[in-house]
Design an enzyme around this catalytic site. Sequence first.
Site, PDB file in Angstrom:
ATOM      1  N   ARG A 161       0.840  -1.200   0.000  1.00  0.00           N
ATOM      2  CA  ARG A 161       0.000   0.000   0.000  1.00  0.00           C
ATOM      3  C   ARG A 161       0.868   1.240   0.000  1.00  0.00           C
ATOM      4  NH1 ARG A 161      -5.082  -2.095   2.160  1.00  0.00           N
ATOM      5  NH2 ARG A 161      -6.231  -2.361   0.228  1.00  0.00           N
TER       6      ARG A 161
ATOM      7  N   GLN B 148      -0.579   2.398  -5.917  1.00  0.00           N
ATOM      8  CA  GLN B 148      -2.020   2.616  -5.719  1.00  0.00           C
ATOM      9  C   GLN B 148      -2.845   2.167  -6.918  1.00  0.00           C
ATOM     10  OE1 GLN B 148      -2.876   6.647  -4.512  1.00  0.00           O
ATOM     11  NE2 GLN B 148      -2.619   6.125  -2.360  1.00  0.00           N
TER      12      GLN B 148
ATOM     13  N   ASP C  53      -3.532  -1.652  -7.028  1.00  0.00           N
ATOM     14  CA  ASP C  53      -4.039  -2.229  -5.783  1.00  0.00           C
ATOM     15  C   ASP C  53      -5.414  -2.870  -6.011  1.00  0.00           C
ATOM     16  OD1 ASP C  53      -4.975  -2.710  -3.220  1.00  0.00           O
ATOM     17  OD2 ASP C  53      -4.296  -0.801  -2.409  1.00  0.00           O
TER      18      ASP C  53
ATOM     19  N   SER D  17      -8.038  -2.681  -3.123  1.00  0.00           N
ATOM     20  CA  SER D  17      -8.768  -1.417  -3.018  1.00  0.00           C
ATOM     21  C   SER D  17      -9.810  -1.281  -4.118  1.00  0.00           C
ATOM     22  CB  SER D  17      -7.808  -0.232  -3.101  1.00  0.00           C
ATOM     23  OG  SER D  17      -7.031  -0.170  -1.943  1.00  0.00           O
TER      24      SER D  17
ATOM     25  N   TYR E 105      -2.699  -1.305   8.171  1.00  0.00           N
ATOM     26  CA  TYR E 105      -3.719  -2.318   8.447  1.00  0.00           C
ATOM     27  C   TYR E 105      -4.047  -2.392   9.930  1.00  0.00           C
ATOM     28  CZ  TYR E 105      -3.395  -4.301   3.766  1.00  0.00           C
ATOM     29  OH  TYR E 105      -3.454  -4.499   2.430  1.00  0.00           O
TER      30      TYR E 105
HETATM   31  P1  NAD Z   1      -9.316  -4.356   5.270  1.00  0.00           P
HETATM   32  O1  NAD Z   1     -10.160  -4.773   4.129  1.00  0.00           O
HETATM   33  O2  NAD Z   1      -8.100  -5.100   5.587  1.00  0.00           O
HETATM   34  O3  NAD Z   1     -10.204  -4.289   6.609  1.00  0.00           O
HETATM   35  C1  NAD Z   1     -11.379  -3.530   6.642  1.00  0.00           C
HETATM   36  C2  NAD Z   1     -11.424  -2.643   7.876  1.00  0.00           C
HETATM   37  O4  NAD Z   1     -11.766  -3.440   9.015  1.00  0.00           O
HETATM   38  C3  NAD Z   1     -10.127  -1.928   8.242  1.00  0.00           C
HETATM   39  O5  NAD Z   1     -10.368  -0.547   8.299  1.00  0.00           O
HETATM   40  C4  NAD Z   1      -9.782  -2.496   9.607  1.00  0.00           C
HETATM   41  O6  NAD Z   1      -9.146  -1.559  10.441  1.00  0.00           O
HETATM   42  C5  NAD Z   1     -11.139  -2.875  10.141  1.00  0.00           C
HETATM   43  N1  NAD Z   1     -11.139  -3.803  11.282  1.00  0.00           N
HETATM   44  C6  NAD Z   1     -10.307  -4.848  11.530  1.00  0.00           C
HETATM   45  N2  NAD Z   1     -10.631  -5.440  12.688  1.00  0.00           N
HETATM   46  C7  NAD Z   1     -11.702  -4.773  13.189  1.00  0.00           C
HETATM   47  C8  NAD Z   1     -12.501  -4.907  14.356  1.00  0.00           C
HETATM   48  N3  NAD Z   1     -12.255  -5.856  15.266  1.00  0.00           N
HETATM   49  N4  NAD Z   1     -13.517  -4.036  14.551  1.00  0.00           N
HETATM   50  C9  NAD Z   1     -13.765  -3.055  13.659  1.00  0.00           C
HETATM   51  N5  NAD Z   1     -13.050  -2.881  12.534  1.00  0.00           N
HETATM   52  C10 NAD Z   1     -12.028  -3.720  12.298  1.00  0.00           C
HETATM   53  O7  NAD Z   1      -8.957  -2.800   5.132  1.00  0.00           O
HETATM   54  P2  NAD Z   1      -8.568  -1.989   3.823  1.00  0.00           P
HETATM   55  O8  NAD Z   1      -9.778  -1.523   3.153  1.00  0.00           O
HETATM   56  O9  NAD Z   1      -7.601  -2.794   3.057  1.00  0.00           O
HETATM   57  O10 NAD Z   1      -7.862  -0.734   4.467  1.00  0.00           O
HETATM   58  C11 NAD Z   1      -6.834  -0.861   5.439  1.00  0.00           C
HETATM   59  C12 NAD Z   1      -5.996   0.408   5.491  1.00  0.00           C
HETATM   60  O11 NAD Z   1      -5.196   0.534   4.327  1.00  0.00           O
HETATM   61  C13 NAD Z   1      -6.778   1.701   5.560  1.00  0.00           C
HETATM   62  O12 NAD Z   1      -6.051   2.582   6.393  1.00  0.00           O
HETATM   63  C14 NAD Z   1      -6.750   2.233   4.177  1.00  0.00           C
HETATM   64  O13 NAD Z   1      -6.936   3.629   4.103  1.00  0.00           O
HETATM   65  C15 NAD Z   1      -5.345   1.849   3.798  1.00  0.00           C
HETATM   66  N6  NAD Z   1      -5.148   1.800   2.369  1.00  0.00           N
HETATM   67  C16 NAD Z   1      -4.077   2.476   1.843  1.00  0.00           C
HETATM   68  C17 NAD Z   1      -3.853   2.441   0.461  1.00  0.00           C
HETATM   69  C18 NAD Z   1      -2.692   3.174  -0.133  1.00  0.00           C
HETATM   70  O14 NAD Z   1      -2.107   4.004   0.498  1.00  0.00           O
HETATM   71  N7  NAD Z   1      -2.322   2.837  -1.333  1.00  0.00           N
HETATM   72  C19 NAD Z   1      -4.697   1.714  -0.354  1.00  0.00           C
HETATM   73  C20 NAD Z   1      -5.779   1.036   0.226  1.00  0.00           C
HETATM   74  C21 NAD Z   1      -5.975   1.087   1.586  1.00  0.00           C
END
Ligand code: NAD
Length: 377
Positions: free
Chosen positions: A120, A125, A128, A131, A228
């Site tokens: 990430r 991006q 990904d 995402s 994460y």
């Molecule tokens: P994910 O699909 O892995 O998980 C979904 C969400 O569930 C996450 O926000 C996680 O914190 C939450 N979660 C986990 N356990 C939990 C619990 N017990 N109770 C409540 N919520 C819980 O997440 P994602 O969509 O892949 O995103 C993860 C992070 O990565 C975010 O900060 C997102 O902004 C970031 N991200 C960054 C980039 C980038 O910079 N290129 C791209 C995509 C996502």
Amino acid sequence: DQVFVGKETESAESRVAASPETVKKMKALGLDVIVESGAGAGSSIADSDFAAAGATIADAKAVGTADIVLRVRRPSTAEAKRMKSGALLLTQMDPYGNEAALDAFAKAGVTAFAMELMPRITRAQSMDVLSSQANLAGYQAVIEAAHAFGKAMPMMMTAAGTVPAAKAFVMGAGVAGLQAIATARRLGAAVSATDVRPAAKEQVASLGAKFIAVEDDEFKAAETSGGYAKEMSKDYQDKQAALVADHIGKQDMVITTALIPGRPAPRLISRDMLNSMRGGSVVVDLAVERGGNVEGSVAGDTVQVGDVTVIGIANMAGRIAASASLLYAKNLLTFLQTMIDKETGAVSVDFDDELVKATALSRDGALIHPGFGGTAV
Ligand code: NAD
């Protein structure tokens, strides 16, 4: 060099790993593109659309001559054996817990890249897949919930009386959750959301939803350097459950999206909580394929728990396949472009590139990824 785009073999998979647009771009890179007949059917892309973009249409056997294979899901080990030794495979390999299947690709001499391991970082991006697909899944989850919900989502003031706005609660505010919040808001619901990462608080608020969480010291530290979530302690989970139990009884709609990479999905909603919900409420468990956030949710099925409808659609992005395929295909193309020499058009993988290091599982007959049975070279 030759690229093969296969028709997905799992019946529930309607996406495809290329689009007419990406076929054109691959042709422009000097690649020959072969698309398996019918590969785009589930995404409303006809063979003739691919042909018009410059692809050759062939049957499944064409995988045997390809230098690069593009797919949505990890193909069968039988297909691995049909692939050319040295071929590159770009797909979602679903690597966690599937080391034996990965080994079949290594043994066949295939260089397999697990797209879901893309780091990430800013540079990646546009590659990904987690995402791009989660974004659409979050949108579609709300559409499915609205469809199953027997009431209106927005507040409606009519001459015959007022219909109240639906209350929607989104659990997990990552990519899917944030899009679910935005979609539920657009449909007029009153939205609240929770997450265990402190960074989510501001993002939820910026979408106009109410943030609900146990904000103790563990919460304040609950994010890895990769952005994460961490697996939370039993103590935190108990506190979270108490807070959720109280909140959930007032909701009409709950969308759960909570995941932790490589771990089973955290259990967030118990059967007791479901029973506390109003009749006619709808729960969508987007984590159902990874064990589920909701007790009693069934992957690939919709079940009634008391008067509550629990939707366990597996592969939610596949329900909106035409859009999901366009984005997925673009993700693959962008990664593939990093492996093509701009001058000669030849495929050359830089195994020192951090994107390659993070995603390459196998090379020269062996597993190489330290996280999945290999020792890094
Ligand atoms: P994910 O699909 O892995 O998980 C979904 C969400 O569930 C996450 O926000 C996680 O914190 C939450 N979660 C986990 N356990 C939990 C619990 N017990 N109770 C409540 N919520 C819980 O997440 P994602 O969509 O892949 O995103 C993860 C992070 O990565 C975010 O900060 C997102 O902004 C970031 N991200 C960054 C980039 C980038 O910079 N290129 C791209 C995509 C996502």
